[in-house]
Write a protein that holds these residues in place. Structure first.
Motif, mmCIF file in Angstrom:
data_model
loop_
_atom_site.group_PDB
_atom_site.id
_atom_site.type_symbol
_atom_site.label_atom_id
_atom_site.label_comp_id
_atom_site.label_asym_id
_atom_site.label_seq_id
_atom_site.Cartn_x
_atom_site.Cartn_y
_atom_site.Cartn_z
ATOM 1 N N MET A 1 0.808 -1.312 0.044
ATOM 2 C CA MET A 1 0.116 0.172 0.026
ATOM 3 C C MET A 1 0.914 1.107 0.082
ATOM 4 S SD MET A 1 -2.858 1.207 2.777
ATOM 5 C CE MET A 1 -3.655 2.616 2.958
ATOM 6 N N THR A 2 0.744 2.058 -0.916
ATOM 7 C CA THR A 2 1.458 3.339 -1.033
ATOM 8 C C THR A 2 0.462 4.361 -0.077
ATOM 9 O OG1 THR A 2 2.246 2.991 -2.989
ATOM 10 C CG2 THR A 2 2.330 5.313 -2.482
ATOM 11 N N LEU A 3 1.373 4.950 0.991
ATOM 12 C CA LEU A 3 0.624 6.026 1.777
ATOM 13 C C LEU A 3 1.263 7.247 1.303
ATOM 14 C CD1 LEU A 3 0.789 3.817 4.992
ATOM 15 C CD2 LEU A 3 -1.213 4.524 3.902
ATOM 16 N N PRO A 4 0.447 8.290 1.266
ATOM 17 C CA PRO A 4 0.921 9.737 0.534
ATOM 18 C C PRO A 4 1.827 10.526 1.610
ATOM 19 C CG PRO A 4 -1.428 9.713 1.111
ATOM 20 C CD PRO A 4 -1.011 8.286 1.189
ATOM 21 N N LEU A 74 10.722 0.705 7.649
ATOM 22 C CA LEU A 74 11.086 -0.835 8.034
ATOM 23 C C LEU A 74 9.956 -1.550 8.481
ATOM 24 C CD1 LEU A 74 14.464 0.062 10.051
ATOM 25 C CD2 LEU A 74 14.263 -0.949 7.766
ATOM 26 N N GLY A 75 8.812 -0.915 8.231
ATOM 27 C CA GLY A 75 7.467 -1.832 8.883
ATOM 28 C C GLY A 75 7.285 -1.767 10.460
ATOM 29 N N GLY A 76 7.914 -0.888 11.227
ATOM 30 C CA GLY A 76 7.783 -0.836 12.503
ATOM 31 C C GLY A 76 6.770 0.091 12.971
ATOM 32 N N VAL A 133 9.550 -1.228 3.220
ATOM 33 C CA VAL A 133 8.630 -2.450 3.500
ATOM 34 C C VAL A 133 7.358 -1.926 3.127
ATOM 35 C CG1 VAL A 133 7.579 -3.589 5.487
ATOM 36 C CG2 VAL A 133 10.199 -3.186 5.371
ATOM 37 N N GLU A 134 6.336 -2.943 2.471
ATOM 38 C CA GLU A 134 5.188 -2.686 2.164
ATOM 39 C C GLU A 134 4.361 -2.761 3.254
ATOM 40 O OE1 GLU A 134 2.263 -2.224 -0.752
ATOM 41 O OE2 GLU A 134 4.392 -2.121 -1.031
ATOM 42 N N LEU A 135 3.493 -1.861 3.399
ATOM 43 C CA LEU A 135 2.736 -1.643 4.673
ATOM 44 C C LEU A 135 1.086 -1.831 4.169
ATOM 45 C CD1 LEU A 135 4.130 1.819 6.129
ATOM 46 C CD2 LEU A 135 4.322 -0.486 7.089
#
Length: 487
Positions: A1-4, A74-76, A133-135
């Motif tokens: 998901m691309t978050l703006p 980093l997906g954290g 990392v993909e969120l």
């Protein structure tokens, strides 16, 4: 998901435009992304990865912003920690959050048991070029801790979906675009600063300038130098600005509006600031559990602002007034303020029962008392827990505070309940006067007797130099209650 609002997405859209600055460092969007990449690489070397929690215990500075974005890269999850915390306070938040690492300013800073990483060591990190990392929308983004005014601070779990919805809503509501420039004075360990001052402007290509510790005598010098288009502050800050000497008449022409939130503001203070400084003040309302704001007066020049209210529900959210059994009350009725929508938290970390008690059927129970008018504007009455029961009568301190705030010479006021052997509780008032104003207990009591029924008149008035405040700048009523009970 691309978050703006993520650093890589911002860099792709806005590149060489200015993004964030403080008094030591200024970064464009591209430079911000490069620093985020570098710091993320340094954190990864320390074993930080998806699902891990990064505690960031720094004063307001560009590196704090970089660390938030690096944790997300980093997906954290990031948990901002008040840099003024003692070892005991820091240990509670770090331990409760399960933070793997903590970013600190110096080697002797409290770490709460997490492995420390000094901010200086991050300065030497170099970009890695690794893909973010993909969120997913339901991945946690922030753990923001409550002030703990009703017990131990609780970790509010906010997902990326919460953060995206809130920052987008505020950008739209405040009509922000790439020409906007926010001056940050609120602490970034609070959700208001993260959403309203940081993410809302950046996601539309606007910019943020961070000033150091707020100083009333020099604040307007910063406004005139930086030329921001808006800033967000709490009532205490506006009270301090209103108490500046009369000869202070700054150039505020760059400001489209200013925001007042985090605590109720009196109509008198709001009006005094607008008249004196010439800026448009909009009052909003929300909770950390609602990712910041749920209602706000509009900022447009032709929009309807209603003094004494915190505005209508923000787009995408609903506000209802709940009765004793949870039923929704009609217009004009007084009850508990309930909120629903995409900004309601995921819950309290490690506290499932508190979560169940607070979010019922998708509605966030705020603990605030209010009413809605025929246009959907919310008027706050008080906090449920602040209610004083005097001889069986329910008294809301805010009504008494509003009366006292209207007295000439009153800068700030707080009313709390004092135990009484006969009546159970009686209201007592703590009042701060404007510098140079002459104000006595008799003045305050006389005004209260004219405007309030006898049961609401304070049993005592204490005119003091300053009210105690919590780290966010709200009046610290628990401390006042302890004072009156011990006395």
């Amino acid at each position: 998901m691309t978050l703006p609002y993520l650093a890589d997405a911002l860099a792709e859209r806005f590149g060489a435009a200015p993004a964030v600055a403080d008094d030591r460092l200024s970064l464009t969007f591209a430079e911000l992304d490069a620093r985020v990449d570098a710091v993320a690489g340094r954190l990864a070397q320390e074993g930080f990865g998806r699902g891990d929690v990064l505690a960031v215990m720094l004063p307001n500075r560009v590196e704090l912003v970089v660390c938030l974005f690096a944790a997300w890269r980093l997906g954290g999850v990031a948990t901002p920690v008040n840099p003024a915390f003692t070892q005991v306070e820091a240990t509670h938040q770090v331990t409760d959050s399960g933070a793997r690492l903590i970013v600190v300013e110096s080697d002797d800073a409290p770490t709460g048991g997490a492995r420390p990483v000094t901010v200086a060591s991050l300065a030497t990190a170099t970009p890695t070029g690794a893909a973010p990392v993909e969120l997913a929308p339901d991945d946690l983004a922030l753990l923001v801790y409550t002030s703990g005014s009703t017990g131990r601070p609780k970790g509010v779990m906010l997902s990326h979906a919460n953060v995206d919805a809130m920052s987008d809503t505020m950008a739209r509501h405040m009509e922000l675009d790439a020409d906007d420039h926010c001056l940050l004075i609120l602490p970034l360990f609070h959700v208001n600063a993260v959403m309203v001052s940081l993410l809302a402007p950046l996601r539309v290509g606007g910019r943020l300038t961070i000033v150091g510790r707020f100083s009333p005598p020099t604040f307007f010098d910063e406004v005139e130098r930086i030329r921001p288009t808006y800033f967000s502050a709490v009532p205490t800050i506006y009270a301090l600005l209103a108490s500046l000497p009369d000869e202070v008449r700054p150039d505020t022409s760059s400001l489209r509006f200013v925001v007042c939130g985090a605590a109720p503001v009196s109509q008198e203070l709001l009006t005094a600031c607008e008249r004196r400084f010439g800026f448009l003040m909009v009052e909003g309302y929300g909770l950390t559990e609602g990712t910041c704001a749920s209602a706000c007066n509009p900022v447009g020049p032709d929009a309807v602002r209603k003094l004494g209210t915190v505005g209508p529900a923000l787009p995408g959210q609903r506000i209802a007034i709940g009765g004793p059994d949870g039923e929704h009350l009609p217009v004009g009725e007084v009850g508990e303020v309930l909120i629903s929508g995409p900004t309601v938290m995921q819950g309290y970390l490690n506290q499932p029962q508190a979560t169940v008690d607070t979010v019922v059927g998708g509605w966030l129970h705020t603990g605030d008392v209010g009413r809605l008018d025929e246009d959907g504007y919310l008027q706050l009455v008080d906090r449920i827990k602040d209610m004083i029961i005097r001889g069986g009568e329910n008294l809301y301190p805010k009504e008494i505070e509003n009366t006292i705030a209207g007295i000439e010479g009153v800068l700030e006021v707080a009313v709390v309940g004092r135990p009484d052997d006969v009546l159970g509780e009686v209201p007592v008032a703590f009042v701060v006067a404007y510098p140079g104003a002459v104000l006595t207990e008799d003045d305050v009591l006389a005004a209260c007797r004219r405007e309030l029924t006898r049961v609401k008149v304070p049993a005592a008035v204490d005119v003091i130099e300053a009210l105690p405040k919590n780290p966010v700048g709200k009046i610290d009523k628990p401390t006042l209650r302890r004072l009156v009970r011990s006395a």
